[in-house]
Design an enzyme around this catalytic site. Structure first.
Site, PDB file in Angstrom:
ATOM      1  N   TYR A 146       0.855  -1.196   0.000  1.00 44.60           N
ATOM      2  CA  TYR A 146       0.000   0.000   0.000  1.00 44.60           C
ATOM      3  C   TYR A 146       0.885   1.238   0.000  1.00 44.60           C
ATOM      4  O   TYR A 146       1.757   1.383   0.849  1.00 44.60           O
ATOM      5  CB  TYR A 146      -0.899  -0.019   1.234  1.00 44.60           C
ATOM      6  CG  TYR A 146      -1.765   1.215   1.411  1.00 44.60           C
ATOM      7  CD1 TYR A 146      -2.349   1.852   0.318  1.00 44.60           C
ATOM      8  CD2 TYR A 146      -2.002   1.730   2.672  1.00 44.60           C
ATOM      9  CE1 TYR A 146      -3.149   2.966   0.495  1.00 44.60           C
ATOM     10  CE2 TYR A 146      -2.809   2.841   2.858  1.00 44.60           C
ATOM     11  CZ  TYR A 146      -3.376   3.464   1.766  1.00 44.60           C
ATOM     12  OH  TYR A 146      -4.150   4.565   1.939  1.00 44.60           O
ATOM     13  N   SER A 147       0.661   2.102  -0.986  1.00 43.70           N
ATOM     14  CA  SER A 147       1.402   3.348  -1.092  1.00 43.70           C
ATOM     15  C   SER A 147       2.901   3.033  -1.194  1.00 43.70           C
ATOM     16  O   SER A 147       3.316   2.284  -2.076  1.00 43.70           O
ATOM     17  CB  SER A 147       1.062   4.248   0.102  1.00 43.70           C
ATOM     18  OG  SER A 147       1.551   5.546  -0.067  1.00 43.70           O
ATOM     19  N   TYR A 148       3.721   3.597  -0.305  1.00 40.74           N
ATOM     20  CA  TYR A 148       5.162   3.342  -0.275  1.00 40.74           C
ATOM     21  C   TYR A 148       5.476   1.851  -0.378  1.00 40.74           C
ATOM     22  O   TYR A 148       6.445   1.436  -1.017  1.00 40.74           O
ATOM     23  CB  TYR A 148       5.687   3.921   1.035  1.00 40.74           C
ATOM     24  CG  TYR A 148       7.156   3.779   1.328  1.00 40.74           C
ATOM     25  CD1 TYR A 148       8.009   4.865   1.161  1.00 40.74           C
ATOM     26  CD2 TYR A 148       7.686   2.599   1.844  1.00 40.74           C
ATOM     27  CE1 TYR A 148       9.354   4.767   1.484  1.00 40.74           C
ATOM     28  CE2 TYR A 148       9.028   2.495   2.158  1.00 40.74           C
ATOM     29  CZ  TYR A 148       9.862   3.583   1.984  1.00 40.74           C
ATOM     30  OH  TYR A 148      11.191   3.486   2.297  1.00 40.74           O
ATOM     31  N   ALA A 171       4.218  -0.405  -2.085  1.00 36.97           N
ATOM     32  CA  ALA A 171       4.150  -1.006  -3.420  1.00 36.97           C
ATOM     33  C   ALA A 171       5.534  -1.168  -4.016  1.00 36.97           C
ATOM     34  O   ALA A 171       5.840  -2.194  -4.650  1.00 36.97           O
ATOM     35  CB  ALA A 171       3.264  -0.158  -4.328  1.00 36.97           C
TER      36      ALA A 171
END
Length: 930
Positions: free
Chosen positions: A727-729, A731
């Protein structure tokens, strides 16, 4: 003297006749030793005149609507009176909900449309949390004040004085029109029962979007010149014992407490006795209890528990009122509990002077005393109808002009008793929830048949409040118990994320068990009656047996710590302690992040263990595992527990496990709600950054972080195929994990990015320590959105420790208590987040994996298509085969929030099943050979 005919004259009269009394603002539990901030009635009038000048400068004219989004009484009341003095029509609206901003934004949009583009008045801090809308007229309260206005508007008695919103769902709440004549008649009639005067002191802890706060707890005491104390809701709800403490400390004579608060105070009263607190409640004459039915046993216990502190035995007044009746209008004045012996629910007493009530049948004809029918009312305090909603107004009144309450009741000896509701709603802890609202969300779940979902209330014997029942028809293969258990879990999880509490009962029923009208409407009242008659006892037993089997059967707790924890789990999840297995997981039982806070408090109280960390519950969720962790001796200073990044969010299911990497703050709580939808389907593990435990050092390179996560994944699952996502960073980290696994000869059949492109350095370069710390504080709800934008420039010149301390100093004390957070712990967390940000600045994606599945939500800037085409599709540069780009609802920060998690999990699980079909079959075969 001449009686006031409008609210303007009322305030002028009170300010002249009672210049020395007025309002006290605060304090709450966090600053109990501090005195309240006083504001006399003349000072309130002066502040309102100044706000009026600012409102007129915005071009408002008499009759214009003004939406007030103001949390604190010291902000709300001057703005309310400023609008009244100008002839404008205020409409209070609850502040933005941090837990579900999109749902709140939809409500604001509905109000904007209903009131035809009103001016919205709010504070600078709350303005930053509002959804952006260039067309919405907005005024910041701090910028409105000017010279006191000399000219005031005198409204006609029949003019609308205030619009109060009903508690309907997002799209159908109505605005109740209350005129000056309604309000003044109501105040006079109320005080015929209350008999307040200038010597009285009232207490309000309810927000002003609730009619009881504005009328019962402000206009009523103001109308007689009484002193009124206002505290934030959290001051009472964070610690229910603060309620009697406030009553004692300030000599309160009248206040308001729904049935659920009575129960909370009684349950906590042992702490008063143990702490030898000296309270004096002898001045309290009446505690009005409305909003939900008063259970006789709850009220009696409350009076008994506080009797040693001087509370009179007849101080509790069960009452009835609605927004449409100007709040309290029927009171059991000094009748409880004497008139309720042997009853389950308290009667509500008699109507105030000028109000007539009747019980009517389906033809609206009055029924004889003792007969059950709809409660109908008429009198000068009854609303004239709903703003810009003639159909609803017409439907609310009978042909002969009586208001339809929608409640079922009877009259015995002139005293009113309610026995149910004709409306489809549930009242839990004093809050009304509408059945169709959650039913619509549940119908979107896989495995739930459309048009066969019913949400209705029940009240078990002895319960302090109504409880929610969810009945649904499973759309599943016959006999698939694993799938049924997964759907049961998903239903519970969706209700918790949607409404904030768990259903007491979830019943899978055959389609024929749903009685419907000729128009297809489910007859919820009939289903409730059948439940309470025992018609669904078989299904209840089957659900219990299935859940027990799926949680691994029953293993008896052993020893005092396990038994104490089992009792605590039973309290949290409203079940029999004998049903809690030592091997049942906290989250498998339905635990939420809020329940962890309740667990922490009970563990400290009963076992003497303070500082129970969230991660401890995540990594040791069963009674047995948690008991073992609590029994471990404290580590020597500087000694770190061996670091394990893997957090098993849920371990059931025989499919390929999913490993999810944390966002940029390093923690994994964001996955708690999502993981509950995987129960019985596939294991769900989260990866948590290093540095949170004592003695741990954060990662020093991106590569070190990736290698640690790969080792943890392979320790849990020695061979592929694998499924990883971030999720977010996270990924970018998941992408690198997949590359390493493939380089070691393993298959990685699923690599997921939750709304982040491959190049993260550009965003990371925008974040220095000050920005990272401020964003962490916003993520933890310590500060608001505007502060997170404004504070970095003011903080960055300070030492890091001082920056962290300044941010923590701005946080609400109750929020710090919930998180068990202080300046040192926040500073340590901010260092971890800053370290991860620093690693991201140096990260450059290279190489490729087989393919990616990219889930894209609404971007923070620009359009979805621009975000997809210009940023996310750059993942194509790092895949050997075609990538999949999957649209999900919500924005970057809300796609796993309460409003969207049910939809997101369905999309995610579908994509996992598609990508992992072969891997899942292999996982099942391996499991069968173990």
């Amino acid at each position: 003297m001449t009686r006031p005919t409008n609210l303007t004259d009322l305030l002028l009269d009170v300010a002249e006749r009672h210049p020395a009394t007025g309002l006290g603002h605060g304090p709450g539990a966090a600053d109990a030793d501090a005195g309240p901030t006083d504001q006399t009635y003349p000072a309130l009038l002066d502040a309102a005149r100044r706000v009026l000048t600012g409102l007129r400068a915005r071009g408002l004219r008499p009759g214009d609507r003004v939406v007030l989004i103001l949390e604190r009484a010291e902000d709300f009341l001057p703005a309310f009176w400023g609008a009244v003095l100008g002839g404008f029509v205020p409409c209070p609206l609850a502040a933005p909900a941090a837990a579900d901003p999109e749902r709140w934004a939809a409500r604001l949009g509905h109000v904007d449309a209903l009131l035809d583009g009103p001016l919205t008045v709010t504070t600078a801090g709350l303005a930053a949390a509002l959804p952006p809308d260039r067309d919405r007229p907005l005024a910041v309260l701090e910028e409105l004040s000017g010279e006191p206005a000399a000219e005031l508007h005198r409204a006609a008695p029949g003019d609308t004085a205030v619009l109060m919103l009903t508690s309907g769902s997002t799209s159908n709440s109505k605005a109740v029109m209350l005129s000056h004549a309604n309000l003044l008649a109501s105040m006079a009639a109320k005080n015929a029962a209350h008999r307040l005067d200038a010597a009285d002191v009232t207490l309000n802890w309810v927000s002003f979007d609730h009619v009881a706060a504005l009328l019962e707890c402000h206009l009523l005491p103001l109308s007689v010149g009484a002193r009124q104390l206002h505290v934030a809701p959290a001051a009472v709800l964070a610690d229910p014992l603060e309620f009697p403490r406030l009553l004692s400390r300030h000599g309160v004579t009248m206040t308001f407490a729904p049935n659920f608060l009575l129960g909370l105070v009684s349950a906590a009263a042992d702490r008063l006795d143990a702490g030898d607190e000296r309270l004096d409640l002898s001045r309290v004459r009446q505690i009005i209890s409305g909003g939900e039915a008063v259970l006789v046993s709850t009220g009696e216990t409350f009076l008994e528990r506080l009797a040693p502190y001087g509370l009179a035995g007849d101080a509790l007044w069960p009452a009835f009122g609605m927004t449409e009746t100007c709040a309290g209008s029927v009171y059991s004045r000094h009748g409880f509990p004497a008139t309720d012996r042997g009853a389950e629910f308290a009667n509500l007493g008699t109507p105030v002077p000028g109000l007539s009530v009747r019980i009517a049948g389906p033809d609206d004809r009055p029924l004889p005393e003792g007969a059950v029918g709809e409660l109908q009312l008429t009198g000068p305090m009854i609303t004239g109808g709903y703003f810009r909603d003639p159909a609803a107004t017409a439907g609310a009144f009978t042909a002969d002009g009586w208001f339809r309450s929608g409640d079922l009741g009877r009259i015995d000896g002139g005293r009113l008793t309610l026995v149910g509701r004709s409306k489809d709603s549930v009242i839990v802890n004093g809050v009304t929830y509408f059945s169709h609202d959650v039913e619509a969300a549940l119908e979107q779940l896989d495995g739930v048949a459309r048009s066969y979902v019913a949400a209705f209330p029940t009240r078990p014997a002895g319960s302090d409040t109504e409880q929610l029942v969810i009945a649904f028809h499973p759309d599943l293969p016959e006999g698939d118990e694993t799938a049924l258990h997964r759907v049961l879990t998903a239903v519970r999880a969706t209700v918790v994320t949607h409404w904030g509490f768990r259903p007491a009962l979830v019943l899978p029923l055959p389609a024929e068990a749903f009685p419907k009208t000729s128009l297809g409407k489910i007859q919820r009242a009939l289903m409730r009656r059948r439940l309470e008659e025992g018609a669904y006892a078989g299904q209840q037993s089957a659900v219990f047996d299935l859940t027990t089997r799926m949680l691994g059967g029953y293993t008896a707790p052993e020893g005092p710590v396990e038994l104490a924890l089992a009792a605590i789990y039973a309290e949290l999840f409203d079940c029999d302690p004998a049903a809690i297995s030592a091997t049942a997981g906290f989250f498998d039982l339905g635990g939420t992040s809020l329940d962890i806070l309740r667990l922490r408090a009970r563990v400290a109280e009963r076992l003497g263990v303070t500082g129970l960390e969230v991660i401890t519950v995540l990594t040791a969720p069963t009674v047995r595992a948690l008991a073992a962790r609590l029994a471990e001796p404290a580590a020597a200073p500087g000694t770190a527990r061996p670091y394990d990044p893997l957090v098993p969010m849920q371990t059931g299911g025989d499919k390929t496990p999913l490993f999810c990497v944390h966002p940029g703050v390093g923690e994994v709580l964001v996955f708690v709600n999502l993981a509950r939808y995987f129960v019985g389907d596939r294991p769900f593990h989260a990866l948590r950054a290093r540095g949170f435990n004592d003695g741990e050092k954060p990662f020093v390179s991106f590569e070190e972080m990736v290698d640690a996560y790969v080792d943890a994944i392979r320790a849990e699952q020695p061979e592929g195929p694998y499924a990883v996502a971030g999720y977010s960073y996270g990924a970018a980290v998941a992408f690198e994990i997949a590359k390493v696994l493939e380089a070691r000869g393993e298959r990685v059949d699923f690599v997921g990015s939750f709304n982040l492109p491959p190049h993260i350095k550009y965003r990371m370069e925008e974040l220095g320590y000050a920005e990272t710390a401020a964003h962490l504080a916003l993520f933890l709800e310590l500060i608001d959105k505007k502060q997170s934008v404004d504070l970095p420039d003011a903080l960055r010149h300070l030492p890091r420790e001082e920056q962290a301390a300044r941010l923590v100093a701005l946080a609400p004390p109750h929020r710090l208590a919930e998180l068990d957070l202080d300046a040192d712990r926040f500073a340590a967390w901010a260092e971890i987040a800053d370290t991860l940000t620093g690693l991201g600045r140096e990260y450059r994606p290279s190489g490729a994996v087989r393919s990616m599945t990219v889930f894209h939500a609404l971007p923070l800037r620009g359009t979805r298509q621009e975000w997809l085409d210009n940023e996310l599709r750059r993942w194509d540069e790092h895949a050997r085969e075609e990538n999949r780009y999957v649209e999900v609802p919500g924005e970057h920060y809300t796609l796993m929030g309460p409003r969207h998690v049910a939809a997101f999990q369905a999309v995610l699980r579908r994509e996992l099943d598609r990508a992992l079909a072969g891997a899942d079959e292999l996982a099942r075969r391996r499991a069968a050979h173990r």
